[in-house]
Write a protein that holds these residues in place. Structure first.
Motif, PDB file in Angstrom:
ATOM      1  N   ARG A 116      -2.293  -8.372  -3.681  1.00 14.64           N
ATOM      2  CA  ARG A 116      -1.816  -7.284  -2.555  1.00 14.64           C
ATOM      3  C   ARG A 116      -1.060  -6.641  -2.145  1.00 14.64           C
ATOM      4  O   ARG A 116      -0.826  -5.043  -2.614  1.00 14.64           O
ATOM      5  CB  ARG A 116      -2.663  -7.730  -1.309  1.00 14.64           C
ATOM      6  CG  ARG A 116      -2.911  -6.134  -0.612  1.00 14.64           C
ATOM      7  CD  ARG A 116      -3.750  -6.468   0.711  1.00 14.64           C
ATOM      8  NE  ARG A 116      -4.196  -5.642   1.367  1.00 14.64           N
ATOM      9  CZ  ARG A 116      -4.863  -5.293   2.020  1.00 14.64           C
ATOM     10  NH1 ARG A 116      -5.582  -6.571   2.516  1.00 14.64           N
ATOM     11  NH2 ARG A 116      -4.876  -4.214   3.578  1.00 14.64           N
ATOM     12  N   SER A 117      -0.233  -6.445  -2.252  1.00 14.39           N
ATOM     13  CA  SER A 117       1.537  -6.620  -1.588  1.00 14.39           C
ATOM     14  C   SER A 117       1.859  -5.558  -3.034  1.00 14.39           C
ATOM     15  O   SER A 117       2.348  -4.567  -3.230  1.00 14.39           O
ATOM     16  CB  SER A 117       3.043  -7.919  -1.251  1.00 14.39           C
ATOM     17  OG  SER A 117       4.155  -6.886  -1.445  1.00 14.39           O
ATOM     18  N   SER A 118       1.704  -6.027  -4.179  1.00 16.08           N
ATOM     19  CA  SER A 118       2.008  -5.912  -5.405  1.00 16.08           C
ATOM     20  C   SER A 118       0.841  -4.149  -6.035  1.00 16.08           C
ATOM     21  O   SER A 118       1.218  -3.253  -6.043  1.00 16.08           O
ATOM     22  CB  SER A 118       1.886  -6.701  -7.219  1.00 16.08           C
ATOM     23  OG  SER A 118       0.472  -7.028  -7.034  1.00 16.08           O
ATOM     24  N   HIS A 119      -0.122  -3.942  -5.709  1.00 12.77           N
ATOM     25  CA  HIS A 119      -0.566  -3.332  -5.704  1.00 12.77           C
ATOM     26  C   HIS A 119      -0.773  -1.913  -5.041  1.00 12.77           C
ATOM     27  O   HIS A 119      -0.787  -0.947  -5.332  1.00 12.77           O
ATOM     28  CB  HIS A 119      -2.323  -3.686  -5.407  1.00 12.77           C
ATOM     29  CG  HIS A 119      -2.726  -4.163  -6.652  1.00 12.77           C
ATOM     30  ND1 HIS A 119      -3.937  -5.264  -6.418  1.00 12.77           N
ATOM     31  CD2 HIS A 119      -2.870  -3.973  -8.083  1.00 12.77           C
ATOM     32  CE1 HIS A 119      -3.674  -5.954  -8.121  1.00 12.77           C
ATOM     33  NE2 HIS A 119      -4.060  -4.459  -8.455  1.00 12.77           N
ATOM     34  N   ASP A 120      -0.488  -3.090  -3.209  1.00  9.75           N
ATOM     35  CA  ASP A 120       0.565  -1.686  -2.546  1.00  9.75           C
ATOM     36  C   ASP A 120       1.569  -0.888  -3.337  1.00  9.75           C
ATOM     37  O   ASP A 120       1.915  -0.375  -3.052  1.00  9.75           O
ATOM     38  CB  ASP A 120       0.957  -2.427  -0.857  1.00  9.75           C
ATOM     39  CG  ASP A 120      -0.702  -2.270   0.045  1.00  9.75           C
ATOM     40  OD1 ASP A 120      -2.063  -2.170  -0.745  1.00  9.75           O
ATOM     41  OD2 ASP A 120      -0.625  -3.332   0.949  1.00  9.75           O
ATOM     42  N   GLU A 121       2.455  -1.883  -3.899  1.00 14.81           N
ATOM     43  CA  GLU A 121       3.994  -1.082  -4.274  1.00 14.81           C
ATOM     44  C   GLU A 121       3.754  -0.009  -5.716  1.00 14.81           C
ATOM     45  O   GLU A 121       4.380   1.318  -5.626  1.00 14.81           O
ATOM     46  CB  GLU A 121       4.816  -2.365  -4.989  1.00 14.81           C
ATOM     47  CG  GLU A 121       5.402  -3.093  -3.234  1.00 14.81           C
ATOM     48  CD  GLU A 121       5.811  -4.719  -4.106  1.00 14.81           C
ATOM     49  OE1 GLU A 121       6.135  -4.890  -5.836  1.00 14.81           O
ATOM     50  OE2 GLU A 121       6.085  -5.665  -3.175  1.00 14.81           O
ATOM     51  N   ILE A 123       0.803   1.564  -6.097  1.00 16.89           N
ATOM     52  CA  ILE A 123       0.202   2.386  -5.000  1.00 16.89           C
ATOM     53  C   ILE A 123       1.111   3.338  -4.415  1.00 16.89           C
ATOM     54  O   ILE A 123       1.216   4.665  -5.059  1.00 16.89           O
ATOM     55  CB  ILE A 123      -1.012   2.372  -4.345  1.00 16.89           C
ATOM     56  CG1 ILE A 123      -2.291   1.547  -4.663  1.00 16.89           C
ATOM     57  CG2 ILE A 123      -1.483   3.466  -3.713  1.00 16.89           C
ATOM     58  CD1 ILE A 123      -3.634   1.188  -3.835  1.00 16.89           C
ATOM     59  N   ALA A 124       2.009   2.475  -4.007  1.00 19.14           N
ATOM     60  CA  ALA A 124       3.173   3.543  -3.346  1.00 19.14           C
ATOM     61  C   ALA A 124       3.899   3.956  -4.689  1.00 19.14           C
ATOM     62  O   ALA A 124       4.134   5.297  -4.331  1.00 19.14           O
ATOM     63  CB  ALA A 124       4.382   2.969  -2.304  1.00 19.14           C
ATOM     64  N   GLN A 127       1.985   7.288  -6.315  1.00 20.83           N
ATOM     65  CA  GLN A 127       1.717   8.129  -4.154  1.00 20.83           C
ATOM     66  C   GLN A 127       2.997   9.045  -5.490  1.00 20.83           C
ATOM     67  O   GLN A 127       3.486  10.028  -5.468  1.00 20.83           O
ATOM     68  CB  GLN A 127       1.472   8.107  -3.437  1.00 20.83           C
ATOM     69  CG  GLN A 127       0.560   7.145  -3.014  1.00 20.83           C
ATOM     70  CD  GLN A 127      -0.178   6.390  -1.895  1.00 20.83           C
ATOM     71  OE1 GLN A 127       0.953   6.468  -1.070  1.00 20.83           O
ATOM     72  NE2 GLN A 127      -1.373   6.908  -1.352  1.00 20.83           N
TER      73      GLN A 127
END
Length: 157
Positions: A116-121, A123-124, A127
């Motif tokens: 999830r953290s790697s996906h959040d990174e 996504i950021a 963006q």
């Protein structure tokens, strides 16, 4: 002599006596007065021997029952010990399985958090790229519009 000798016709009972229990047995029939004593002694010995056998049989039965009680108690104790061992083993196995499940759950949780953290990174980052592209497009469009506006001969509609 029988108690009911009068009723059954004991030939050795004299019915002429007032009690009806006087006996006159011919000594010749049994071999004399000594044979009556010998018969009485033999009956006494038989009774004593029978009592001894009964006593021995009671003692043997009591010993068998006591041994059976001891064996039963030993079997019961062995069964309780085996049951306790099985319960302890089952508890240990359940604790191990529970611990293994917790370890696996923690591992999956950590993997999920990392994923999830790697996906959040990602996504950021995407963006940020989108924001940068939007800004460049705006700048480019603004430049193009400025060029269109600065070109002579373009009329407004």
């Amino acid at each position: 002599m029988s108690i009911d000798a009068d009723k059954y016709g004991d030939p050795y009972t004299r019915t002429g006596s007032p009690t009806g229990h006087d006996t006159e047995r011919p000594s010749a029939a049994l071999g004399g007065p000594d044979s009556s004593q010998a018969a009485a002694r033999l009956l006494e010995m038989t009774a004593n021997e029978t009592e001894k056998w009964r006593s021995d049989a009671r003692s043997e039965a009591a010993a068998i029952v006591a041994e059976a009680h001891q064996e039963s108690a030993a079997l019961g104790q062995a069964a309780r010990e085996e049951a306790e061992r099985l319960v302890t083993s089952a508890r240990d196995e359940a604790a191990k399985t529970t611990n293994d499940a917790r370890v696996e759950a923690d591992r999956v949780r950590e993997e999920t958090i990392a994923f999830r953290s790697s996906h959040d990174e990602e996504i950021a980052r995407l963006q940020q790229v989108a924001t940068e592209h939007r800004q460049r497009l705006r700048n480019h469009l603004t430049e193009m519009l400025d060029q269109v506006d600065s070109t002579p001969g373009v009329t407004d509609r």
